[in-house]
Design an enzyme around this catalytic site. Structure first.
Site, PDB file in Angstrom:
ATOM      1  N   ASP A 348       0.797  -1.309  -0.042  1.00 48.17           N
ATOM      2  CA  ASP A 348       0.084   0.070  -0.123  1.00 48.17           C
ATOM      3  C   ASP A 348       1.003   1.161  -0.084  1.00 48.17           C
ATOM      4  O   ASP A 348       1.762   1.229   0.730  1.00 48.17           O
ATOM      5  CB  ASP A 348      -0.821   0.008   1.304  1.00 48.17           C
ATOM      6  CG  ASP A 348      -1.917   1.217   1.241  1.00 48.17           C
ATOM      7  OD1 ASP A 348      -2.699   1.292   0.507  1.00 48.17           O
ATOM      8  OD2 ASP A 348      -1.846   1.839   2.219  1.00 48.17           O
ATOM      9  N   GLU A 385       1.915  -0.380  -4.967  1.00 47.41           N
ATOM     10  CA  GLU A 385       0.876   0.692  -5.229  1.00 47.41           C
ATOM     11  C   GLU A 385       1.697   1.920  -5.393  1.00 47.41           C
ATOM     12  O   GLU A 385       2.187   2.597  -4.582  1.00 47.41           O
ATOM     13  CB  GLU A 385      -0.111   0.974  -4.263  1.00 47.41           C
ATOM     14  CG  GLU A 385      -1.211   1.938  -4.564  1.00 47.41           C
ATOM     15  CD  GLU A 385      -2.038   2.284  -3.380  1.00 47.41           C
ATOM     16  OE1 GLU A 385      -3.354   2.445  -3.738  1.00 47.41           O
ATOM     17  OE2 GLU A 385      -1.625   2.340  -2.470  1.00 47.41           O
TER      18      GLU A 385
END
Length: 697
Positions: A348, A385
């Site tokens: 993330d 990401e």
């Protein structure tokens, strides 16, 4: 070992212990405890009999002279039973931003290396308060050690992967799931036959490292909402207790899930959050790092150490490239692979990994390269990401060699195309071909591109074709949260409607999205529930909706059943055709031993793609077979509002058959032979807003 009830009858003898290994380690004769704290003058270990215990039954004092090596604090507790719970307490010049040293010394701290945790008595509000109630903290649990998986770690790639992003809790928490333990790892095990029948090769689990369910804005908390997605990690070594039937067996229960998925031929990717922690900013809770390693673990403001740099939108930023923090992250990831059997990770807000200790952009950041250099992590997929909330955007340029990336550009281009934006045919073809413009120049491969149209963050597929704007009122923030730029189209009405024409168009658009995704080079990722048209009623930020709005409803309507069949068959088609999942980028040239180029691009006329036509909404391409005797594919995308007749490539001694047509009524939308009459005249009728796939005979 003695039962937990025996705790109240005795106190356990201690020895100095060892700084290796860190955490709570069960060995012959007892448990070795070790944590780190540079600023402490002395430390206490508080022992609780079980998760239900309100008060500790024994407090063990550690001194620098006996129990400290460098800044590691350690003690060995003889014969301590499994399932005992524990916390730490530190004293000294602790320099916690929002409270005095005296107030900080009353805080009970969670072991950052705990293999299992209890949140039975935890209060986020109390953890943030200077006058906190005693013992209202997260606690580590002394867990039974795991046996490492048998055999060496093989090299795992994403070349043939079809990823399915799912939420462990939400997948089975709905009453319609019919599982014995809803919302748990055990419940997910019961749904493995569904995953296997669907055909996915990998599940990507939203955060399963233990997280703070109480970490939501006050307006959401006032509505009784909680942190559902899990992007608020506090225990990086422990599976989330709520996903366990028995939190004291957290490592075992998670391993049982991994082993069951592996037995079904499905691999496991974890969505992990190393960019921030649940301790948030200056006024967030004190859980562990703020006292144990504040200035090493977090990026603090050099002008005022009471404040944290925030490149995550969550109050703090992990200081990832500090040597001690990098080591913590590496060892943690290796633990999940080596002992829990995980097959890879999605990171993330991974652009935080590219920031230095002052938040600056590093030219050669150590952490991403260290992951690739790890003998364990080098063997598993690493997915970034590739952006953060502070403005860094690395799609196509994330540092390292073998990293894959969530391809946000693919998502945006395909959304624009399917909703009907004209003049982007070149961008569409580039994305469908694997985004070579992003990845080929530095030696990366098609598997570097994780292609997706929807994910947990944003509209579901159903809502993408049913809403023009977000509807997040249920989150309590007056619809201010969530993205305003959804690139969606409601097909003529906002939200639920009884108009059969609009409903039919939405169903077709959903099939178009899914077909294009599974016909693209690179690695497709599906959002769980899209295959059954799951809706969140226009909520594009359901992070706090741990309820039926987010959960998988297993009672399927007729349209849901038809969509499920279509997705299953599209996945099967992709698996039958290696030409759809090439390991190298397309060249437009014939490969050795082949008569046809690997790809040829067309418009409504052969060899005439509308690259530069500002009104174009039509494109077609032909893929040569890659495997021996693999049929050729001819694919046509028509996002115009009217039907088009497209010329077909001439085949010697062969003919074309239609195997996919998203404009057809189920089950004729995907079948071995839908219709061939019109193909015999050398042209193919492509209805408005539809995808057609032909296969050579």
């Amino acid at each position: 070992m003695p039962s937990p009830e025996a705790h109240v009858q005795r106190r356990y003898n201690t020895k100095p212990g060892s700084r290796f290994p860190i955490g709570a380690t069960v060995v012959a004769g007892g448990v070795n405890f070790c944590t780190f704290c540079r600023n402490a003058t002395h430390i206490e270990l508080l022992l609780y009999a079980s998760e239900e215990s309100v008060e500790p039954f024994q407090t063990v004092a550690l001194t620098r002279e006996t129990n400290c090596t460098f800044f590691f604090w350690h003690v060995f507790v003889e014969e301590l039973p499994l399932r005992s719970c524990y916390t730490w307490r530190a004293y000294g010049e602790l320099r916690v931003p929002q409270m005095s040293d005296e107030a900080a010394s009353r805080k009970e701290l969670l072991d950052p290396h705990a293999r299992a945790v209890s949140d039975r008595f935890y209060s986020r509000q109390q953890a943030a308060a200077a006058d906190a109630t005693a013992h209202a903290s997260l606690r580590g649990i002394v867990a039974e050690p795991l046996d490492a998986p048998d055999g060496a770690i093989d090299v795992r790639t994403l070349d043939d992967a079809i990823i399915y992003e799912l939420h462990v809790g939400g997948f089975t928490r709905h009453q319609s799931s019919g599982v014995r333990h809803p919302g748990t790892f055990a419940g997910l095990i019961e749904k493995i036959p569904y995953l296997k029948a669907l055909g996915v090769t990998h599940v990507e689990l939203l955060p399963v490292m233990a997280f703070d369910e109480q970490d939501v804005p006050a307006c959401a908390a006032a509505r009784g909402l909680s942190n559902y997605w899990g992007y608020s990690t506090h225990s990086f070594y422990s599976p989330h207790p709520r996903y366990c039937v028995d939190p004291a067996r957290a490592p075992q229960e998670f391993r049982e899930l991994v082993d069951a998925l592996h037995a079904a031929g499905i691999r496991v990717l974890l969505d992990v959050v190393f960019n921030h922690t649940s301790e948030a900013g200056k006024y967030g809770p004190v859980i562990h790092f703020k006292i144990l390693a504040n200035e090493a673990f977090y990026q603090v403001d050099p002008n005022d150490a009471r404040y944290y740099r925030d490149y995550t939108g969550c109050g703090n930023t992990v200081n990832c490239n500090h040597p001690l923090v990098s080591a913590f992250i590496l060892r943690c990831l290796e633990y999940w692979v080596r002992e829990l059997g995980v097959d890879g990770f999605r990171f993330d807000l991974a652009s935080v990994f590219v920031r230095g200790e002052q938040g600056e952009l590093l030219r050669t950041p150590s952490l991403p390269w260290a992951m690739e250099a790890s003998p364990v992590l080098a063997r598993v997929p690493l997915i970034a990401e590739a952006w953060d909330a502070g403005g860094l955007y690395h799609v196509g340029a994330f540092p390292g060699m073998a990293w894959s990336e969530w391809n946000g550009r693919y998502r945006d281009v395909i959304r624009r195309f399917v909703r009907g934006d004209p003049g982007i045919i070149g961008e569409v073809c580039t994305c469908v071909a694997g985004s070579a413009d992003l990845y080929q120049d530095d030696g990366r491969l098609p598997a570097s591109s994780i292609n997706f149209v929807t994910c947990h963050d944003g509209f579901t597929l159903h809502d993408l074709v049913s809403y023009n704007v977000k509807h997040n009122e249920a989150n309590g923030e007056d619809n201010r949260d969530g993205s305003n730029d959804n690139l969606s189209w409601n097909c003529g009405a906002e939200g639920e409607t009884g108009d059969k024409a609009i409903i039919g168009l939405r169903f077709r658009q959903a099939r178009n999205f899914m077909a294009i995704l599974l016909l693209s080079q690179g690695v497709p990722m599906l959002l769980a529930g899209d295959e059954i048209l799951r809706s969140q009623r226009g909520n594009n930020n359901a992070f706090c909706q741990d309820n039926a709005l987010s959960w998988m409803n297993w009672r399927l309507s007729g349209d849901a059943q038809n969509m499920l069949r279509f997705v299953r068959e599209m996945i099967a088609l992709r698996k039958r055709h290696p030409s759809l999942r090439r390991c190298r980028f397309l060249t437009g040239q014939a490969e050795s031993g082949q008569r046809h180029p690997d790809v040829a691009w067309h418009g409504e006329r052969i060899d005439a793609p509308a690259w530069h036509d500002s009104t174009a909404r039509f494109v077609a391409f032909t893929l040569a077979g890659q495997a021996p005797n693999e049929p050729m594919l001819h694919v046509l995308f028509n996002m115009n509002d009217d039907a088009r007749d497209a010329a077909l490539p001439v085949l010697e001694h062969q003919s074309w058959r239609r195997v996919v047509d998203t404009s057809a009524e189920p089950p004729r939308d995907i079948a071995p032979d839908i219709e061939t009459a019109d193909l015999e005249r050398g042209a193919c009728r492509v209805e408005a807003r539809s995808v057609v796939v032909l296969e050579s005979l």
